[in-house]
Write an enzyme that holds these catalytic residues in place. Structure first.
Site, short mmCIF file in Angstrom:
data_model
loop_
_atom_site.label_atom_id
_atom_site.label_comp_id
_atom_site.label_asym_id
_atom_site.label_seq_id
_atom_site.Cartn_x
_atom_site.Cartn_y
_atom_site.Cartn_z
N ASP A 8 48.49 2.95 -22.64
CA ASP A 8 49.91 3.18 -22.39
C ASP A 8 50.75 1.90 -22.31
O ASP A 8 50.58 1.10 -21.39
CB ASP A 8 50.10 3.94 -21.07
CG ASP A 8 49.25 5.20 -21.00
OD1 ASP A 8 48.05 5.13 -21.30
OD2 ASP A 8 49.78 6.25 -20.60
N HIS A 68 55.76 12.05 -20.92
CA HIS A 68 57.10 11.47 -20.93
C HIS A 68 57.72 11.41 -22.33
O HIS A 68 58.75 10.77 -22.52
CB HIS A 68 57.07 10.05 -20.34
CG HIS A 68 56.85 10.01 -18.86
ND1 HIS A 68 57.72 10.58 -17.95
CD2 HIS A 68 55.83 9.48 -18.13
CE1 HIS A 68 57.26 10.40 -16.73
NE2 HIS A 68 56.11 9.74 -16.81
N HIS A 178 46.57 4.80 -16.22
CA HIS A 178 46.93 3.38 -16.31
C HIS A 178 45.90 2.40 -15.75
O HIS A 178 46.15 1.19 -15.76
CB HIS A 178 48.28 3.11 -15.64
CG HIS A 178 49.45 3.66 -16.40
ND1 HIS A 178 50.73 3.15 -16.27
CD2 HIS A 178 49.55 4.67 -17.30
CE1 HIS A 178 51.56 3.83 -17.05
NE2 HIS A 178 50.85 4.76 -17.68
#
Length: 268
Positions: A8, A68, A178
């Site tokens: 990401d 997102h 993450h």
């Protein structure tokens, strides 16, 4: 076939990190296909066309998404463009969802499917990903490599998905949390797996955003505004998957992080 997958990309610092390190990584790895998750590229939430183009110019063949993907309305201006190799999760409900959950590429005359799927445990209630895979996979060419970016919150859902898909896809690599995990392996000598490939962005923040608002939220239990730590030092998380073109099964998967405290990948 070697597939390079980068975790990401968070904010402008993440974009700068990709621009700095991805060309160097590709020079060492020499992948035939490079995939980058870019759903956090614009301010930590969403992606705009300029962000997509920066990731592509840096060396990505495909940019994958996640929860997102819709956060910047501008994504609707280019997500349906067939010339833009950008993915959104396949398992959004309905028949008229913009964009694609699967992209087909040709790599050295070999067909490769890149699939983006989102988990539902502790996340928004999309269609059941297990059933979505059951619906999708029979429609794809059996004699093709299939790579899955599984964007999910919980480790159990990620591992369960990979076990469910063992022998049916070439690789399942997790994104979203993450933090890179240390469990890269190949199930049954067939399907490569990594719970989370990690992130690309600030090494000094918390999951790519500034420390203070997150600590304040834990202290007060009140909502706070999260801001990307754009001044942090750079880190990039990625993995390299080696796939047998004859069987479409993975031979190996190796995970790496380049950060201020770990430059070993650049020196060996």
């Amino acid at each position: 076939m070697k597939i390079l997958f980068v975790g990401d990309v968070v904010g402008n610092v993440g974009l700068k990190t990709v621009e700095t390190y991805l060309p160097q990584i590709k020079q060492k790895v020499k992948p035939q296909l490079t995939i980058v998750n870019g759903e956090n590229a614009n301010g930590g939430k969403g992606i705009k066309v300029d962000d997509y183009q920066r990731i592509q110019v840096a060396g990505a063949d495909v940019v994958s998404g996640g929860n997102h993907i819709w956060d910047k309305r501008e994504v609707l201006d280019f997500i349906d463009d067939p010339k833009k190799n950008i993915l959104r999760p396949y398992n959004f409900s309905g028949d008229n969802v913009p964009g694609r959950g699967v992209i087909e590429k040709k790599v050295n005359q070999k067909k490769v499917y890149i699939i983006n799927m989102q988990g539902t445990a502790l996340m928004q209630p999309l269609d059941n990903p297990f059933l979505a895979f059951d619906k999708l996979l029979p429609t794809l060419d059996k004699d093709a490599v299939k790579f899955v970016d599984f964007h999910a919150e919980t480790t159990s859902e990620k591992i369960a998905t990979a076990k469910y898909l063992t022998g049916r896809v070439s690789a399942v690599v997790g994104t979203h949390t993450h933090v890179q995990t240390n469990d890269a392996r190949v199930f049954d000598k067939k399907t490569a797996y990594l719970t989370d490939v990690g992130m690309t962005g600030s090494y000094d923040g918390i999951l790519g955003v500034k420390d203070e608002p997150i600590i304040t939220r834990f202290l007060t239990q009140r909502p706070t505004k999260f801001d990307v730590d754009e001044d942090g030092r750079m880190q990039i998380g990625f993995c390299v998957i080696d796939i047998n073109d004859q069987t479409n099964y993975a031979r190996s998967i190796k995970n790496y992080v380049i950060s201020p405290d770990n430059q070993s990948f650049l020196t060996f």
